[in-house]
Design a protein around this motif. Structure first.
Motif, PDB file in Angstrom:
ATOM      1  N   ALA A 339       0.838  -1.207   0.000  1.00  0.00           N
ATOM      2  CA  ALA A 339       0.000   0.000   0.000  1.00  0.00           C
ATOM      3  C   ALA A 339       0.870   1.254   0.000  1.00  0.00           C
ATOM      4  N   LEU A 340       1.949   1.217   0.771  1.00  0.00           N
ATOM      5  CA  LEU A 340       2.861   2.362   0.843  1.00  0.00           C
ATOM      6  C   LEU A 340       3.505   2.630  -0.517  1.00  0.00           C
ATOM      7  N   ARG A 341       3.895   1.568  -1.219  1.00  0.00           N
ATOM      8  CA  ARG A 341       4.491   1.743  -2.547  1.00  0.00           C
ATOM      9  C   ARG A 341       3.504   2.372  -3.529  1.00  0.00           C
ATOM     10  N   LEU A 342       2.200   2.094  -3.312  1.00  0.00           N
ATOM     11  CA  LEU A 342       1.175   2.666  -4.181  1.00  0.00           C
ATOM     12  C   LEU A 342       0.765   4.073  -3.749  1.00  0.00           C
ATOM     13  N   GLY A 343       1.355   4.551  -2.649  1.00  0.00           N
ATOM     14  CA  GLY A 343       1.019   5.877  -2.152  1.00  0.00           C
ATOM     15  C   GLY A 343      -0.327   5.942  -1.464  1.00  0.00           C
ATOM     16  N   LYS A 344      -0.754   4.830  -0.871  1.00  0.00           N
ATOM     17  CA  LYS A 344      -2.061   4.766  -0.216  1.00  0.00           C
ATOM     18  C   LYS A 344      -1.903   4.308   1.225  1.00  0.00           C
ATOM     19  N   SER A 345      -2.891   4.650   2.026  1.00  0.00           N
ATOM     20  CA  SER A 345      -2.919   4.130   3.391  1.00  0.00           C
ATOM     21  C   SER A 345      -3.423   2.690   3.345  1.00  0.00           C
ATOM     22  N   VAL A 346      -3.185   1.966   4.412  1.00  0.00           N
ATOM     23  CA  VAL A 346      -3.658   0.578   4.479  1.00  0.00           C
ATOM     24  C   VAL A 346      -5.169   0.526   4.352  1.00  0.00           C
ATOM     25  N   GLU A 347      -5.847   1.464   5.020  1.00  0.00           N
ATOM     26  CA  GLU A 347      -7.309   1.492   4.986  1.00  0.00           C
ATOM     27  C   GLU A 347      -7.815   1.747   3.566  1.00  0.00           C
ATOM     28  N   PHE A 349      -6.264   1.070   0.766  1.00  0.00           N
ATOM     29  CA  PHE A 349      -5.973  -0.106  -0.050  1.00  0.00           C
ATOM     30  C   PHE A 349      -6.979  -1.225   0.234  1.00  0.00           C
ATOM     31  N   ARG A 350      -7.264  -1.467   1.504  1.00  0.00           N
ATOM     32  CA  ARG A 350      -8.212  -2.525   1.871  1.00  0.00           C
ATOM     33  C   ARG A 350      -9.604  -2.224   1.335  1.00  0.00           C
ATOM     34  N   ASN A 351     -10.036  -0.974   1.410  1.00  0.00           N
ATOM     35  CA  ASN A 351     -11.366  -0.601   0.907  1.00  0.00           C
ATOM     36  C   ASN A 351     -11.453  -0.801  -0.602  1.00  0.00           C
ATOM     37  N   GLU A 352     -10.385  -0.450  -1.307  1.00  0.00           N
ATOM     38  CA  GLU A 352     -10.373  -0.649  -2.761  1.00  0.00           C
ATOM     39  C   GLU A 352     -10.445  -2.136  -3.109  1.00  0.00           C
ATOM     40  N   GLU A 353      -9.700  -2.943  -2.356  1.00  0.00           N
ATOM     41  CA  GLU A 353      -9.714  -4.385  -2.602  1.00  0.00           C
ATOM     42  C   GLU A 353     -11.093  -4.975  -2.309  1.00  0.00           C
ATOM     43  N   ALA A 354     -11.730  -4.495  -1.224  1.00  0.00           N
ATOM     44  CA  ALA A 354     -13.068  -4.991  -0.878  1.00  0.00           C
ATOM     45  C   ALA A 354     -14.066  -4.646  -1.972  1.00  0.00           C
ATOM     46  N   ALA A 355     -13.952  -3.446  -2.532  1.00  0.00           N
ATOM     47  CA  ALA A 355     -14.851  -3.033  -3.616  1.00  0.00           C
ATOM     48  C   ALA A 355     -14.647  -3.908  -4.855  1.00  0.00           C
ATOM     49  N   LYS A 356     -13.396  -4.218  -5.168  1.00  0.00           N
ATOM     50  CA  LYS A 356     -13.108  -5.089  -6.316  1.00  0.00           C
ATOM     51  C   LYS A 356     -13.626  -6.509  -6.081  1.00  0.00           C
ATOM     52  N   ASP A 357     -13.500  -6.987  -4.837  1.00  0.00           N
ATOM     53  CA  ASP A 357     -14.014  -8.321  -4.505  1.00  0.00           C
ATOM     54  C   ASP A 357     -15.530  -8.377  -4.677  1.00  0.00           C
ATOM     55  N   LYS A 358     -16.204  -7.338  -4.220  1.00  0.00           N
ATOM     56  CA  LYS A 358     -17.664  -7.278  -4.321  1.00  0.00           C
ATOM     57  C   LYS A 358     -18.103  -7.276  -5.787  1.00  0.00           C
TER      58      LYS A 358
END
Length: 590
Positions: A339-347, A349-358
């Motif tokens: 997440a840090l390499r992507l310039g995002k917070s952990v939260e 990154f996790r929210n984006e992943e959850a949206a993609k999973d849904k």
């Protein structure tokens, strides 16, 4: 009459023999010279034919009430007796009701959401509440409930929502532990039979455990005799007493709520009962260690502790120390760095992943992570950049960095490189495939809490495999049958799979070939959106059960299924879904 207690008590219908039958009690009325007392005569002064009919109807109603109440108490007593017989003692009965008090209301709420086809938001809201309540109850009761929570955290069978996995993840290695004084008492009591105590054996014994699990906890120590670093696994004295009752409680619940899981739970119960003798586990550990060494997998691919048999007892297991990090915190740290390499917070990154999973679930498709070769390329690029940065840091620190007041540049550690998830999953599957199909001697509980990522894992994915309390042994005949099954599944030979399923002892009401093949597929090979037609795995298993109810399964192969399900659960969580049969086929053919 019903409003006036004095009339209620005397209300009765009297026959010619003077026998009174009251609507609330039956008794022989006193007679004086063949006549009724005045109070009874007055009470009967209204007994016309219509009143007599009303009294008979009232008596019938009262009898029905007695029957209902009696049936309730009889059935309640029978239920209590049945549960008591299953769990073994009053303590087990109390624990059962403590579990049911939480489980039944939550189960009803989940079923309601399923029947009402509730939106995802309602499911998420219930998941947040239920997982929190479940964790609190698990930490309160401990025992087998911690093992169940670990199954949720490991996403066994790809059955648990992300919310449940995250909530229960603390149970992978952060379970409640006992004080050092209690631990010392356990060790001293067991070592008394050897004429020793804790201080006789260990030069140093860390009072703070490095981990705690469902049946015990682990401490670092140093042997006094050789100075070797070891870990000491301590079993809680009460856990064996509680475990059987807890498992039986789960089985009783599943018989009503989820009968499809009963055979597996009964085999797990049998297997767990062998986990409470650490002397036996030490011998199992040594056997697996020797098998892996013979196969050339040790130490090039993995490490397995060596047991110090002379210092092992029923409640104390001493084994060599393996320097590594538990898989769950390792993977969490890997995600944070990504997440840090992507310039995002952990939260974020996790929210984006959850949206993609849904979105993937709605489209009934599987999300796939990078392949092993793609990971290697990505890691190579990052490692090259790391070397460049470290070279700059070295140049700066050895020139300008010497100037007072100038802050030196930091070096980037190799530990910051990503973990190759694809290679990690493939390595685990290969190791356990060899244990099952070649050795016929395998760990039936390879959840993430029992897996270490060793130092320099970022280059070779070397693993540490620990905890061999639940070892299952297959005969040569059973191994060969399992090899044939794996090959047939990999080749998608339905007729052969169905034939072999019969050989394992599988029986269902209709012996429907299509259901048998699908059941075998999800038990030993793979589960994905295509196989389950987008249904949740639990819902899909219930659909299979309804289509052709299972009457018997091959008990000897349930633990093999459990291993594949645990490994697939890890693979799913890393977006690395696999066909176990295709990866095990070369081993089976050999």
């Amino acid at each position: 009459c019903l409003r006036n207690p004095s009339i209620k008590r005397s209300l009765c219908y009297v026959n010619k023999n003077g026998r009174g039958v009251t609507g609330f009690q039956s008794r022989r009325l006193p007679r004086r010279g063949g006549k009724l007392p005045m109070m009874h005569c007055k009470a009967l002064s209204f007994s016309s034919s219509s009143n007599t009919t009303a009294l008979k109807e009232f008596s019938t109603l009262e009898t029905a009430m007695y029957c209902i109440i009696g049936s309730f108490f009889v059935s309640t007593a029978a239920t209590l007796k049945y549960i008591y017989d299953q769990v073994g003692n009053l303590e087990g009965l109390q624990r059962s009701f403590s579990f049911y008090k939480v489980a039944i209301p939550l189960y009803v709420r989940y079923r309601y959401l399923q029947v009402s086809k509730a939106p995802d938001e309602d499911w998420d809201e219930l998941d947040v509440y239920a997982s929190k309540v479940g964790l609190e109850k698990t930490l309160e009761m401990k025992g087998f409930y911690i093992k169940s929570g670990q199954m949720a955290a490991a996403n066994i069978g790809n059955a648990f929502p992300k919310i449940w996995q995250d909530t229960m993840s603390v149970l992978q290695d952060e379970c409640p532990s006992k004080s050092f004084s209690e631990v010392k008492d356990i060790v001293d009591n067991d070592y008394a039979e050897l004429g020793l105590n804790l201080d006789d054996v260990f030069e140093y014994f860390d009072p703070i455990p490095i981990g705690a699990a469902s049946i015990g906890q682990v401490h670092r120590a140093k042997l006094k005799k050789t100075g070797e670093e070891v870990v000491v696994k301590i079993q809680y004295p009460e856990v064996e007493r509680l475990f059987r009752g807890d498992v039986r409680t789960m089985i009783m619940f599943c018989k009503v709520a989820q009968p499809v899981h009963v055979p597996a739970l009964e085999e797990i119960e049998h297997q767990f009962m062998t986990e409470f003798d650490y002397k036996k586990e030490a011998l199992q550990l040594q056997t697996v260690h020797d098998n892996m060494e013979k196969a050339g997998l040790l130490p090039s691919v993995c490490k397995i502790p060596v047991a110090y048999i002379d210092f092992c007892t029923k409640n104390v297991l001493v084994m060599s120390y393996i320097d590594g990090e538990k898989m769950v915190p390792s993977l969490m740290g890997d995600m944070e760095r990504h997440a840090l390499r992507l310039g995002k917070s952990v939260e974020e990154f996790r929210n984006e992943e959850a949206a993609k999973d849904k979105e993937a679930r709605l489209k009934k498709i599987e999300r796939k992570g990078p392949t092993s070769s793609e990971y290697d390329k990505y890691i190579s690029i990052l490692n090259f950049q790391r070397h460049q940065q470290n070279a700059k840091a070295a140049l700066f620190n050895n020139t300008i960095g010497w100037i007072p007041g100038i802050k030196p540049m930091d070096y980037i550690s190799k530990s910051t490189l990503p973990i190759n998830h694809a290679k990690l999953v493939d390595t685990l599957i290969h190791i356990h495939g060899h244990q099952v199909l070649v050795d016929g001697y395998f760990n039936g509980d390879p959840h993430p809490g029992n897996i270490l990522l060793l130092n320099n894992n970022y280059e070779d994915n070397k693993l540490g495999l620990i905890d061999y309390g639940q070892v299952k042994k297959l005969s040569e005949e059973q191994r060969i049958l399992m090899c044939k099954m794996i090959i047939a599944l990999a080749d998608e030979d339905k007729n052969e799979v169905v034939r072999l399923m019969r050989e394992t002892g599988y029986r269902s009401r209709n012996m429907d070939p299509e259901v048998m093949y699908t059941f075998c597929k999800v038990s030993f090979d793979e589960d994905n959106m295509k196989i389950t037609d987008g249904m949740h795995i639990q819902e899909f298993l219930e659909y299979l059960e309804k289509s052709d109810p299972v009457e018997n399964v091959g008990r000897d192969f349930i633990m093999v299924s459990r291993v594949t399900i645990l490994l697939r659960g890890l693979a799913h969580s890393l977006k690395q879904s696999r066909s176990i049969a295709k990866l095990w086929k070369p081993i089976a053919e050999e």
